[in-house]
Design an enzyme around this catalytic site. Structure first.
Site, PDB file in Angstrom:
ATOM      1  N   PRO A   5       0.687  -1.197   0.138  1.00  0.00           N
ATOM      2  CA  PRO A   5      -0.027  -0.050  -0.140  1.00  0.00           C
ATOM      3  C   PRO A   5       0.876   1.203  -0.064  1.00  0.00           C
ATOM      4  CG  PRO A   5      -0.804  -1.358   1.622  1.00  0.00           C
ATOM      5  CD  PRO A   5       0.415  -2.123   0.996  1.00  0.00           C
ATOM      6  N   ASN A   6       0.399   2.261  -0.949  1.00  0.00           N
ATOM      7  CA  ASN A   6       0.883   3.602  -0.982  1.00  0.00           C
ATOM      8  C   ASN A   6       2.283   3.720  -1.658  1.00  0.00           C
ATOM      9  OD1 ASN A   6      -1.440   4.933   0.516  1.00  0.00           O
ATOM     10  ND2 ASN A   6      -0.555   3.747   2.497  1.00  0.00           N
ATOM     11  N   ARG A  13       4.937  11.136  -2.489  1.00  0.00           N
ATOM     12  CA  ARG A  13       4.491  10.910  -0.941  1.00  0.00           C
ATOM     13  C   ARG A  13       5.680  11.485  -0.249  1.00  0.00           C
ATOM     14  NH1 ARG A  13       4.724   4.860   1.218  1.00  0.00           N
ATOM     15  NH2 ARG A  13       3.826   5.099   3.360  1.00  0.00           N
ATOM     16  N   TYR A  18      10.658   9.466   1.849  1.00  0.00           N
ATOM     17  CA  TYR A  18      10.749   8.352   0.613  1.00  0.00           C
ATOM     18  C   TYR A  18      11.460   8.929  -0.577  1.00  0.00           C
ATOM     19  CZ  TYR A  18       7.582   6.292   3.907  1.00  0.00           C
ATOM     20  OH  TYR A  18       6.961   6.072   5.033  1.00  0.00           O
ATOM     21  N   ASN A  67       8.393  -5.061   0.018  1.00  0.00           N
ATOM     22  CA  ASN A  67       8.157  -3.742   0.646  1.00  0.00           C
ATOM     23  C   ASN A  67       6.763  -3.902   0.866  1.00  0.00           C
ATOM     24  OD1 ASN A  67       7.671  -1.505   2.115  1.00  0.00           O
ATOM     25  ND2 ASN A  67       8.835  -0.018   0.795  1.00  0.00           N
ATOM     26  N   ALA A  70       2.670  -0.236   4.973  1.00  0.00           N
ATOM     27  CA  ALA A  70       2.275  -0.391   6.588  1.00  0.00           C
ATOM     28  C   ALA A  70       1.712  -1.963   6.896  1.00  0.00           C
ATOM     29  CB  ALA A  70       1.169   0.690   6.730  1.00  0.00           C
ATOM     30  N   HIS A  73       3.553  -4.016   9.445  1.00  0.00           N
ATOM     31  CA  HIS A  73       3.447  -3.912  10.959  1.00  0.00           C
ATOM     32  C   HIS A  73       2.264  -4.573  11.565  1.00  0.00           C
ATOM     33  CE1 HIS A  73       6.435  -0.690  10.276  1.00  0.00           C
ATOM     34  NE2 HIS A  73       5.364  -0.230   9.288  1.00  0.00           N
ATOM     35  N   GLU A  91      12.639  -8.580   3.138  1.00  0.00           N
ATOM     36  CA  GLU A  91      12.082  -7.515   3.448  1.00  0.00           C
ATOM     37  C   GLU A  91      12.727  -6.078   3.302  1.00  0.00           C
ATOM     38  OE1 GLU A  91      10.934  -7.543   7.716  1.00  0.00           O
ATOM     39  OE2 GLU A  91       9.519  -5.894   7.654  1.00  0.00           O
ATOM     40  N   HIS A  93      12.470  -1.923   3.444  1.00  0.00           N
ATOM     41  CA  HIS A  93      11.935  -0.579   3.681  1.00  0.00           C
ATOM     42  C   HIS A  93      12.806   0.739   3.354  1.00  0.00           C
ATOM     43  CE1 HIS A  93       8.904  -2.615   6.128  1.00  0.00           C
ATOM     44  NE2 HIS A  93       9.986  -3.437   6.759  1.00  0.00           N
ATOM     45  N   ILE A  94      12.119   1.496   2.743  1.00  0.00           N
ATOM     46  CA  ILE A  94      13.052   2.740   1.941  1.00  0.00           C
ATOM     47  C   ILE A  94      13.469   3.427   3.105  1.00  0.00           C
ATOM     48  CG2 ILE A  94      12.714   4.765   0.614  1.00  0.00           C
ATOM     49  CD1 ILE A  94      10.701   3.249  -0.989  1.00  0.00           C
ATOM     50  N   SER A  95      12.524   3.868   4.132  1.00  0.00           N
ATOM     51  CA  SER A  95      12.713   4.738   5.276  1.00  0.00           C
ATOM     52  C   SER A  95      13.643   4.135   6.457  1.00  0.00           C
ATOM     53  CB  SER A  95      11.699   5.655   5.816  1.00  0.00           C
ATOM     54  OG  SER A  95      10.663   4.558   6.263  1.00  0.00           O
ATOM     55  N   ARG A 100      11.847   5.942  13.384  1.00  0.00           N
ATOM     56  CA  ARG A 100      10.643   6.717  13.042  1.00  0.00           C
ATOM     57  C   ARG A 100       9.634   6.328  14.315  1.00  0.00           C
ATOM     58  NH1 ARG A 100       8.448   5.883   7.342  1.00  0.00           N
ATOM     59  NH2 ARG A 100       7.006   7.827   7.964  1.00  0.00           N
TER      60      ARG A 100
HETATM   61  C1  DQA Z   1       7.857   1.523   4.808  1.00  0.00           C
HETATM   62  C2  DQA Z   1       7.902   1.747   5.878  1.00  0.00           C
HETATM   63  C3  DQA Z   1       6.257   1.594   6.606  1.00  0.00           C
HETATM   64  O1  DQA Z   1       6.472   1.862   7.966  1.00  0.00           O
HETATM   65  C4  DQA Z   1       5.218   2.516   5.858  1.00  0.00           C
HETATM   66  O2  DQA Z   1       3.925   2.306   6.232  1.00  0.00           O
HETATM   67  C5  DQA Z   1       5.496   2.482   4.352  1.00  0.00           C
HETATM   68  C6  DQA Z   1       6.782   2.381   3.712  1.00  0.00           C
HETATM   69  C7  DQA Z   1       9.362   1.998   3.995  1.00  0.00           C
HETATM   70  O3  DQA Z   1       9.454   1.637   2.878  1.00  0.00           O
HETATM   71  O4  DQA Z   1      10.015   2.797   4.453  1.00  0.00           O
HETATM   72  O5  DQA Z   1       4.561   2.510   3.624  1.00  0.00           O
HETATM   73  O6  DQA Z   1       7.578   0.426   4.354  1.00  0.00           O
END
Ligand code: DQA
Length: 359
Positions: A5-6, A13, A18, A67, A70, A73, A91, A93-95, A100
């Site tokens: 998602p997203n 975004r 990101y 990735n 959210a 979690h 797995e 995660h970009i951030s 955080r």
């Molecule tokens: C994410 C980190 C997640 O917490 C967040 O909800 C995302 C992106 C990342 O790539 O850093 O949508 O997975």
């Protein structure tokens, strides 16, 4: 490669978190990163948990970079789908989910994944693809040398009579882990070395001066115990070379290969990395260059085009006894990590002849 998602809105975004690269651009990059290590990369993104699960359960693939956004979690369903798919999953995660909001530290999919990469921007996908490629090339075992997740090493080719213990760099920062050295580990194992690719505690996750050095020393001793080798070489890259050099003070029989190594912490490097590592400690006490107790035979290799760790960091240290400097024309800071790109192949023969002079 699956994005949840997203992630379709990448580039738009929250760009301060990101970055500005869009998802189609990431997909394009991933296809070329895959090609470098003979992987064909197929991409998929969905905002819907059920669609992601359907895709994982029906697609034909050998491994997945995921990735989950959210869903990371809280989606036990995604965790179960990854297990059901039965293929290695990395797995990403970009951030930097570790620094955080607290809830982002928890991943319910991580136990269904073979490796987790975070906080490296979109380059996280690059390293995830490489990790998948290299882990499939040669079997390995992960051994613990202490009671924490970070106190482990990956062992390859344990029947060999010479052992290379690899210590990764990343300016001692927590988001950089031992997957950086996967390519080197597989390449050296293919050349008849046992390799132990070491993890240790890093700044931001319990490490720093002097704890990271203690971890590395303990890890090296455990790797030596696990393999009955006649020759041992410590091979560190960048900050990993710094740790390897310091740990070697208490390991007199071990030869050290410092690749783009940091030897002098009186010079600030890596955008505040040295200060983060030292946390107020005396930079001279933590600098191989300024300590007097190095007896180990040492080969220092440095690319002339290194813009992260200046070549003089190696050249100055090389002035001491039993030390040799190898400057690599045209080499940047990272070429050591890309065995498929040629320059490494030239350097590795020098490393092998250096090690053959050790007892
Ligand atoms: C994410 C980190 C997640 O917490 C967040 O909800 C995302 C992106 C990342 O790539 O850093 O949508 O997975």
């Amino acid at each position: 490669m699956v994005n949840g998602p997203n992630l379709g809105t990448l580039g738009v975004r929250e760009p301060e978190i990101y970055g500005s690269v869009t998802l189609p651009q990431v997909h394009e990059l991933c296809r070329s990163w895959g090609a470098e290590v003979q992987l064909e990369v197929d991409t998929y993104q969905s905002n819907h948990e059920g669609e992601l699960i359907d895709r994982l359960l029906t697609a034909d693939f050998d491994g997945v970079v995921i990735n989950p956004g959210a869903l990371t979690h809280y989606s036990y369903a995604l965790h179960d789908a990854l297990l059901a798919a039965g293929k290695p999953a990395v797995e990403v995660h970009i951030s930097d989910v570790w620094t955080r909001e607290r809830w982002r530290r928890r991943s319910v999919v991580a136990p269904a994944c073979v490796y987790t990469i975070y906080g490296r921007g979109v380059m996280g996908y690059h390293w995830a693809i490489r990790h998948l490629a290299f882990r499939s090339r040669m079997p390995f075992r992960t051994l613990s040398y202490g009671p924490l997740d970070d106190l482990v090493f990956d062992l390859r080719n344990t029947d060999a009579t010479r052992l290379a213990v690899l210590v990764h760099g990343g300016f001692w920062r927590h988001q950089w882990t031992r997957d950086l050295m996967d390519g080197m580990a597989v390449d050296l194992a293919g050349r008849g070395w046992a390799t132990a690719n070491l993890e240790y505690r890093r700044v931001g996750r319990g490490g720093g001066w002097p704890l990271s050095v203690d971890d590395v020393e303990r890890g090296i001793r455990a790797a030596i115990d696990a393999v009955s080798a006649d020759q041992v070489a410590l091979i560190g890259h960048s900050a990993g070379a710094h740790l390897a050099l310091l740990a070697s003070e208490r390991l007199p029989d071990v030869g050290v290969v410092s690749l783009a190594g940091i030897t002098d912490l009186t010079e600030e490097l890596g955008d505040g990395a040295v200060a983060g590592f030292l946390r107020g400690a005396d930079p001279r006490a933590a600098s191989p260059l300024h300590r007097r107790s190095f007896e180990n035979p040492t080969l220092l290799v440095h690319g002339t085009l290194d813009d992260r760790v200046p070549p003089h960091q190696s050249a100055r240290f090389a002035a001491g006894p039993r030390r040799r400097l190898l400057e690599v024309p045209g080499g940047d800071h990272f070429f050591f990590l890309y065995p498929e790109r040629g320059l490494w192949q030239e350097v590795v023969s020098e490393i092998e002849s250096f090690v053959s002079t050790l007892r």
